[in-house]
Motif scaffolding. Structure first.
Motif, PDB file in Angstrom:
ATOM      1  N   ILE A 181       0.849  -1.194   0.000  1.00 40.59           N
ATOM      2  CA  ILE A 181       0.000   0.000   0.000  1.00 40.59           C
ATOM      3  C   ILE A 181       0.884   1.243   0.000  1.00 40.59           C
ATOM      4  O   ILE A 181       1.884   1.319   0.700  1.00 40.59           O
ATOM      5  N   ASN A 182       0.476   2.239  -0.795  1.00 41.02           N
ATOM      6  CA  ASN A 182       1.265   3.473  -0.930  1.00 41.02           C
ATOM      7  C   ASN A 182       0.366   4.668  -0.604  1.00 41.02           C
ATOM      8  O   ASN A 182       0.027   5.466  -1.475  1.00 41.02           O
ATOM      9  N   THR A 183      -0.036   4.786   0.655  1.00 33.63           N
ATOM     10  CA  THR A 183      -1.005   5.814   1.053  1.00 33.63           C
ATOM     11  C   THR A 183      -0.442   7.230   0.985  1.00 33.63           C
ATOM     12  O   THR A 183      -1.196   8.195   0.925  1.00 33.63           O
ATOM     13  N   ASP A 184       0.889   7.361   0.992  1.00 38.23           N
ATOM     14  CA  ASP A 184       1.505   8.694   0.956  1.00 38.23           C
ATOM     15  C   ASP A 184       1.926   9.097  -0.456  1.00 38.23           C
ATOM     16  O   ASP A 184       2.689  10.040  -0.631  1.00 38.23           O
ATOM     17  N   SER A 185       1.432   8.416  -1.469  1.00 34.67           N
ATOM     18  CA  SER A 185       1.849   8.718  -2.839  1.00 34.67           C
ATOM     19  C   SER A 185       1.297  10.067  -3.289  1.00 34.67           C
ATOM     20  O   SER A 185       0.320  10.586  -2.742  1.00 34.67           O
ATOM     21  N   LYS A 186       1.912  10.619  -4.335  1.00 35.36           N
ATOM     22  CA  LYS A 186       1.471  11.911  -4.860  1.00 35.36           C
ATOM     23  C   LYS A 186       0.068  11.827  -5.445  1.00 35.36           C
ATOM     24  O   LYS A 186      -0.682  12.798  -5.428  1.00 35.36           O
ATOM     25  N   TYR A 187      -0.318  10.625  -5.945  1.00 34.48           N
ATOM     26  CA  TYR A 187      -1.652  10.456  -6.506  1.00 34.48           C
ATOM     27  C   TYR A 187      -2.713  10.642  -5.413  1.00 34.48           C
ATOM     28  O   TYR A 187      -3.669  11.396  -5.581  1.00 34.48           O
ATOM     29  N   VAL A 188      -2.523   9.927  -4.305  1.00 38.92           N
ATOM     30  CA  VAL A 188      -3.481  10.003  -3.201  1.00 38.92           C
ATOM     31  C   VAL A 188      -3.512  11.416  -2.616  1.00 38.92           C
ATOM     32  O   VAL A 188      -4.585  11.977  -2.353  1.00 38.92           O
ATOM     33  N   SER A 189      -2.328  12.024  -2.423  1.00 36.58           N
ATOM     34  CA  SER A 189      -2.241  13.372  -1.852  1.00 36.58           C
ATOM     35  C   SER A 189      -2.940  14.396  -2.742  1.00 36.58           C
ATOM     36  O   SER A 189      -3.659  15.274  -2.257  1.00 36.58           O
ATOM     37  N   THR A 190      -2.738  14.296  -4.061  1.00 38.41           N
ATOM     38  CA  THR A 190      -3.364  15.240  -4.989  1.00 38.41           C
ATOM     39  C   THR A 190      -4.878  15.139  -4.925  1.00 38.41           C
ATOM     40  O   THR A 190      -5.591  16.152  -4.912  1.00 38.41           O
ATOM     41  N   PHE A 191      -5.404  13.921  -4.884  1.00 39.19           N
ATOM     42  CA  PHE A 191      -6.849  13.741  -4.811  1.00 39.19           C
ATOM     43  C   PHE A 191      -7.413  14.336  -3.526  1.00 39.19           C
ATOM     44  O   PHE A 191      -8.473  14.965  -3.535  1.00 39.19           O
ATOM     45  N   LYS A 192      -6.704  14.136  -2.422  1.00 41.55           N
ATOM     46  CA  LYS A 192      -7.179  14.699  -1.152  1.00 41.55           C
ATOM     47  C   LYS A 192      -7.104  16.217  -1.166  1.00 41.55           C
ATOM     48  O   LYS A 192      -8.057  16.906  -0.788  1.00 41.55           O
ATOM     49  N   ASP A 193      -5.959  16.759  -1.598  1.00 47.00           N
ATOM     50  CA  ASP A 193      -5.745  18.204  -1.568  1.00 47.00           C
ATOM     51  C   ASP A 193      -6.726  18.958  -2.457  1.00 47.00           C
ATOM     52  O   ASP A 193      -7.199  20.046  -2.108  1.00 47.00           O
TER      53      ASP A 193
END
Length: 201
Positions: free
Chosen positions: A34-46
């Protein structure tokens, strides 16, 4: 003198043990985590774009293997005849391939779009039913634990789940238990399953 000889033997055995562990780790067909800190996940949250699941994936013998990545769709317990979306890639010019794989849903005011990607490959976003439907409760779960998972040839792995319930609550399931997954599919209104399989084509 005897103590020095004994310590030398212990040191040698310890190094051999470490070497064996390293070689064993390196010979795994593939690993995923699992890569919860990835830029993909962060961008979606931000940017409040929607939801995404991202994994770090490493494939050894990538020059001889194929990877199938797909999303199954179920509505009210019924499997929809075709995969929601799918990717298949393999026989890389590189012996080892490493990168991100994942699945996500983009939400706008009126529409929702699903997307799927792997290392150096992606499927074009497709329009899906609006997420989240009025009056429903949704859940977005990883199906693997926090530890790195070693993958085997010709085995299908459930990586993640998105689901919606028409009831006023949503329960948890053991996503590594096939019977529990079937129960979840029957219990919930909408279920998307992200799956992966490695094979020799």
């Amino acid at each position: 003198m005897r103590n020095k000889y004994f310590i030398s033997i212990l040191s040698t055995l310890f190094l051999l043990f470490l070497s064996g562990c390293t070689n064993q780790k390196d010979t795994a067909l593939a690993t995923i985590s699992i890569n919860t800190d990835s830029k993909y996940v962060s961008t979606f949250k931000d940017l409040n774009l929607g939801i995404a699941q991202d994994f770090h994936f490493k494939l050894n013998n990538a020059d001889k293997s194929w990877v199938d990545l797909w999303v199954e769709s179920y509505k009210d317990g019924q499997w929809e005849s075709n995969s929601l979306m799918a990717l298949s890639y393999g026989q890389s010019p590189n012996k080892v391939e490493e990168g991100n794989i994942g699945f996500g849903i983009i939400n706008t005011d009126d529409e929702s779009f699903a997307f799927l990607y792997g290392p150096s490959v992606k499927a074009n976003p497709i329009k899906i039913d609006k997420i989240q439907a009025a009056g429903s409760i949704s859940g977005w779960d990883y199906a693997i634990g926090d530890e790195t998972v070693k993958l085997k040839l010709n085995e299908t792995y459930l990586l993640g789940v998105y689901r919606e319930s028409n009831r006023n609550s949503i329960r948890t399931y053991d996503l590594q238990n096939e019977n529990e997954v079937k129960k979840m599919i029957n219990d919930d209104h909408l279920v998307y399953l992200l799956k992966l399989k490695i094979h020799n084509k």
